[in-house]
Design a protein around this motif. Sequence first.
Motif, PDB file in Angstrom:
ATOM      1  N   UNK A   1     -72.457  66.527  -5.431  1.00 37.85           N
ATOM      2  CA  UNK A   1     -73.040  65.235  -5.065  1.00 37.85           C
ATOM      3  C   UNK A   1     -71.997  64.420  -4.302  1.00 37.85           C
ATOM      4  N   UNK A   2     -72.359  63.976  -3.110  1.00 38.65           N
ATOM      5  CA  UNK A   2     -71.505  63.064  -2.339  1.00 38.65           C
ATOM      6  C   UNK A   2     -72.087  61.665  -2.457  1.00 38.65           C
ATOM      7  N   UNK A   3     -71.324  60.742  -3.054  1.00 35.82           N
ATOM      8  CA  UNK A   3     -71.832  59.384  -3.229  1.00 35.82           C
ATOM      9  C   UNK A   3     -71.035  58.386  -2.396  1.00 35.82           C
ATOM     10  N   UNK A   4     -71.752  57.339  -1.973  1.00 40.80           N
ATOM     11  CA  UNK A   4     -71.139  56.251  -1.234  1.00 40.80           C
ATOM     12  C   UNK A   4     -71.458  54.920  -1.876  1.00 40.80           C
ATOM     13  N   UNK A   5     -71.176  53.861  -1.160  1.00 39.21           N
ATOM     14  CA  UNK A   5     -71.263  52.517  -1.725  1.00 39.21           C
ATOM     15  C   UNK A   5     -72.654  52.165  -2.221  1.00 39.21           C
ATOM     16  N   UNK A   6     -73.687  52.798  -1.637  1.00 39.28           N
ATOM     17  CA  UNK A   6     -75.054  52.473  -2.033  1.00 39.28           C
ATOM     18  C   UNK A   6     -75.363  52.753  -3.485  1.00 39.28           C
ATOM     19  N   UNK A   7     -74.663  53.702  -4.097  1.00 39.32           N
ATOM     20  CA  UNK A   7     -74.956  53.992  -5.504  1.00 39.32           C
ATOM     21  C   UNK A   7     -74.392  52.896  -6.400  1.00 39.32           C
ATOM     22  N   UNK A   8     -73.311  52.262  -5.971  1.00 40.63           N
ATOM     23  CA  UNK A   8     -72.716  51.190  -6.780  1.00 40.63           C
ATOM     24  C   UNK A   8     -73.308  49.819  -6.462  1.00 40.63           C
ATOM     25  N   UNK A   9     -74.069  49.735  -5.373  1.00 41.03           N
ATOM     26  CA  UNK A   9     -74.728  48.466  -5.051  1.00 41.03           C
ATOM     27  C   UNK A   9     -75.667  48.049  -6.176  1.00 41.03           C
TER      28      UNK A   9
ATOM     29  N   UNK B   1     -72.127  70.270 -12.376  1.00 39.82           N
ATOM     30  CA  UNK B   1     -72.175  69.135 -11.444  1.00 39.82           C
ATOM     31  C   UNK B   1     -70.770  68.640 -11.121  1.00 39.82           C
ATOM     32  N   UNK B   2     -70.487  68.498  -9.838  1.00 38.55           N
ATOM     33  CA  UNK B   2     -69.273  67.820  -9.383  1.00 38.55           C
ATOM     34  C   UNK B   2     -69.680  66.671  -8.485  1.00 38.55           C
ATOM     35  N   UNK B   3     -69.160  65.491  -8.777  1.00 37.28           N
ATOM     36  CA  UNK B   3     -69.406  64.315  -7.945  1.00 37.28           C
ATOM     37  C   UNK B   3     -68.194  64.098  -7.045  1.00 37.28           C
ATOM     38  N   UNK B   4     -68.435  64.064  -5.752  1.00 37.85           N
ATOM     39  CA  UNK B   4     -67.411  63.687  -4.776  1.00 37.85           C
ATOM     40  C   UNK B   4     -67.775  62.287  -4.310  1.00 37.85           C
ATOM     41  N   UNK B   5     -66.932  61.321  -4.575  1.00 38.41           N
ATOM     42  CA  UNK B   5     -67.299  59.941  -4.256  1.00 38.41           C
ATOM     43  C   UNK B   5     -66.353  59.313  -3.247  1.00 38.41           C
ATOM     44  N   UNK B   6     -66.942  58.532  -2.353  1.00 44.61           N
ATOM     45  CA  UNK B   6     -66.166  57.709  -1.433  1.00 44.61           C
ATOM     46  C   UNK B   6     -65.796  56.378  -2.080  1.00 44.61           C
ATOM     47  N   UNK B   7     -66.369  56.110  -3.253  1.00 48.22           N
ATOM     48  CA  UNK B   7     -66.185  54.813  -3.892  1.00 48.22           C
ATOM     49  C   UNK B   7     -64.857  54.750  -4.646  1.00 48.22           C
ATOM     50  N   UNK B   8     -64.310  53.554  -4.738  1.00 46.80           N
ATOM     51  CA  UNK B   8     -63.033  53.369  -5.438  1.00 46.80           C
ATOM     52  C   UNK B   8     -63.232  52.834  -6.851  1.00 46.80           C
ATOM     53  N   UNK B   9     -64.488  52.686  -7.277  1.00 47.54           N
ATOM     54  CA  UNK B   9     -64.741  52.247  -8.653  1.00 47.54           C
ATOM     55  C   UNK B   9     -64.750  53.452  -9.594  1.00 47.54           C
ATOM     56  N   UNK B  10     -64.810  53.173 -10.889  1.00 51.01           N
ATOM     57  CA  UNK B  10     -64.791  54.224 -11.908  1.00 51.01           C
ATOM     58  C   UNK B  10     -66.126  54.346 -12.629  1.00 51.01           C
ATOM     59  N   UNK B  11     -67.216  53.946 -11.966  1.00 55.18           N
ATOM     60  CA  UNK B  11     -68.513  53.905 -12.630  1.00 55.18           C
ATOM     61  C   UNK B  11     -69.049  55.295 -12.950  1.00 55.18           C
ATOM     62  N   UNK B  12     -68.739  56.299 -12.126  1.00 57.03           N
ATOM     63  CA  UNK B  12     -69.173  57.660 -12.451  1.00 57.03           C
ATOM     64  C   UNK B  12     -68.541  58.119 -13.766  1.00 57.03           C
ATOM     65  N   UNK B  13     -67.248  57.875 -13.902  1.00 54.68           N
ATOM     66  CA  UNK B  13     -66.560  58.287 -15.124  1.00 54.68           C
ATOM     67  C   UNK B  13     -67.109  57.544 -16.337  1.00 54.68           C
TER      68      UNK B  13
ATOM     69  N   UNK C   1     -76.518  57.247  -1.252  1.00 61.67           N
ATOM     70  CA  UNK C   1     -75.959  55.922  -0.992  1.00 61.67           C
ATOM     71  C   UNK C   1     -74.873  55.874   0.052  1.00 61.67           C
ATOM     72  N   UNK C   2     -74.942  56.734   1.050  1.00 59.20           N
ATOM     73  CA  UNK C   2     -73.965  56.703   2.129  1.00 59.20           C
ATOM     74  C   UNK C   2     -74.658  56.943   3.461  1.00 59.20           C
TER      75      UNK C   2
END
Length: 230
Positions: free
Chosen positions: A6-14, A81-93, A170-171
Amino acid sequence: MKKVVVLTGAGISAGSGLQTFRDAGGLWEGYNVYDVATPEAWQRNPEMVQEFYNQRRKAVLEAKPNAAHIALAGLEAGYDVTVITQNIDDLHERAGSSHTVHLHGIITRSQSSKDPRLTYPIDGWELKMGELCELGSQLRPHVVWFGEAVPMIETAARIAAEADIFMVIGTSLQVYPAAGLTDVVPVRAEKILIDPVVPGIDHIPELRVIQQPAVTGVPAIVRELLDRND
């Protein structure tokens, strides 16, 4: 067990209340990103950059994982599942995802201004001027700024190249090198995009597009994927 990448971007944390660059026309909380997110900005005015990231860190720590983060963590019940995120938050963890690769760093850690390999956890939201690494240099946010190398991109590419299912959430797929990960996904892999704004994606064959916010689109697709395993 099938591998989902999964590649996530800012839209998931919005959905957790964290503002995105693209929603603000290149501004982030009223700042031009090049005034706070480049090595040159750090050289010009480290106090302002430090304070900017202190405020962002405070916002991250106050935010909570939303339904999309939680659903992705739940997908581990049936998939690798592996999440690759562009986000700098720790919400996935915090949502419970076991395997998260941060392409652009993570705001809850600091790093040496002299050696970016030296990183440290931050206690609380504030990183102060005068706090030094073991080499005696000022600690800065552990964030990849514009113009800096993305050290985890090769690791991310190896992971993406093994995907049975590749999800983009979200990207806008406009930020490189992260956007280039779509080029290494196997042709046979199932590909899914979840975002309310659909970017130019003609180069990705057989892409299934779910034009919804992450908070609604992700739980729905996770339920579908888990139902396949029943």
